[in-house]
Design an enzyme around this catalytic site. Sequence first.
Site, mmCIF file in Angstrom:
data_model
loop_
_atom_site.group_PDB
_atom_site.id
_atom_site.type_symbol
_atom_site.label_atom_id
_atom_site.label_comp_id
_atom_site.label_asym_id
_atom_site.label_seq_id
_atom_site.Cartn_x
_atom_site.Cartn_y
_atom_site.Cartn_z
ATOM 1 N N ASP A 62 -42.630 -24.341 -9.379
ATOM 2 C CA ASP A 62 -42.287 -24.056 -10.770
ATOM 3 C C ASP A 62 -41.006 -23.243 -10.799
ATOM 4 O O ASP A 62 -40.776 -22.397 -9.924
ATOM 5 C CB ASP A 62 -43.402 -23.291 -11.484
ATOM 6 C CG ASP A 62 -43.115 -23.142 -12.973
ATOM 7 O OD1 ASP A 62 -43.246 -24.154 -13.698
ATOM 8 O OD2 ASP A 62 -42.731 -22.045 -13.406
ATOM 9 N N GLU B 283 -38.283 -20.967 -13.500
ATOM 10 C CA GLU B 283 -37.909 -20.426 -14.802
ATOM 11 C C GLU B 283 -36.399 -20.563 -14.924
ATOM 12 O O GLU B 283 -35.668 -20.395 -13.934
ATOM 13 C CB GLU B 283 -38.331 -18.964 -14.942
ATOM 14 C CG GLU B 283 -39.823 -18.717 -14.771
ATOM 15 C CD GLU B 283 -40.695 -19.454 -15.770
ATOM 16 O OE1 GLU B 283 -40.206 -19.780 -16.872
ATOM 17 O OE2 GLU B 283 -41.869 -19.722 -15.440
ATOM 18 N N HIS C 149 -45.978 -17.922 -17.795
ATOM 19 C CA HIS C 149 -44.570 -18.325 -17.845
ATOM 20 C C HIS C 149 -43.741 -17.571 -16.809
ATOM 21 O O HIS C 149 -42.601 -17.187 -17.067
ATOM 22 C CB HIS C 149 -43.984 -18.147 -19.251
ATOM 23 C CG HIS C 149 -44.594 -19.055 -20.266
ATOM 24 N ND1 HIS C 149 -44.306 -20.403 -20.329
ATOM 25 C CD2 HIS C 149 -45.483 -18.805 -21.259
ATOM 26 C CE1 HIS C 149 -44.984 -20.943 -21.323
ATOM 27 N NE2 HIS C 149 -45.710 -20.002 -21.892
ATOM 28 N N ASP D 114 -47.378 -19.765 -12.429
ATOM 29 C CA ASP D 114 -47.478 -21.127 -12.958
ATOM 30 C C ASP D 114 -47.653 -22.148 -11.840
ATOM 31 O O ASP D 114 -48.378 -23.139 -11.996
ATOM 32 C CB ASP D 114 -46.241 -21.465 -13.792
ATOM 33 C CG ASP D 114 -46.231 -20.762 -15.143
ATOM 34 O OD1 ASP D 114 -47.167 -19.994 -15.424
ATOM 35 O OD2 ASP D 114 -45.277 -20.988 -15.915
#
Length: 236
Positions: free
Chosen positions: A39, A41, A186, A191
């Site tokens: 994952d 960001e 998040h 995640d």
Amino acid sequence: MTNSGITVFGRPNGTKAMQHEAPSELDVLGFPRDYVTLDLETTGFYPNRCAITEIGAVRVRDGRIVEQFQELVNPLRPIPRQITALTGINDAMVANLDPIDDVLPRFINWLAADSQRESIAEPIVGHNVSFDLRFLDYNTRHIAGSPFACMDYDTMQISRVLFPEFKHHRLADLIVRFGIADNEEHRALSDAIQTQECLEWMHQYTAEHCEASTIDWRTVPAKTSAEILHQQLVLR
């Protein structure tokens, strides 16, 4: 690390094309047992205009997490207020950290670190994984001059096939529906861990509710790169 030496992650240049190899360690239903869940960001939606702010991943062996990777990344630009509100990552947290040019080679080294499996490409698993892979591919091309190539499984796609009666298939929806957690944080590592738990939950559900003869997988090249191959669940 020699950046230009990575064309298919976890394997050096000169190995056979990934299209001619099966993913490592599939079970009878076609689910991977050894894989990396990923994952990211980011500061926005578009790799050519936005930047990665965090990379999180877990290495999985026989369905169990055995190793983790997590690094915040200096995006070399202000983080939008709405992104900070969503992720909690702000400018001060990343101001003195390395940019993606330094972090990405470390991450690719981590992906390739399992020397016992260097001849076999481990699949990448993610939720709406095309988003993350577009950012990885864009930055790998920029930093290393070569594409980020992998085979992937998307927990969003798998959920849509298994549970067509549900309208929403966000990670936040799945973790509640499957009893994994009440909230999505998040943040990249948490995640990635929740995505791994969702894949294993759906794997178990498929084993209990579907006949093996009704399950198939199709390989679809990504729209943005022929080096990225999506493994998509199909029910007959």
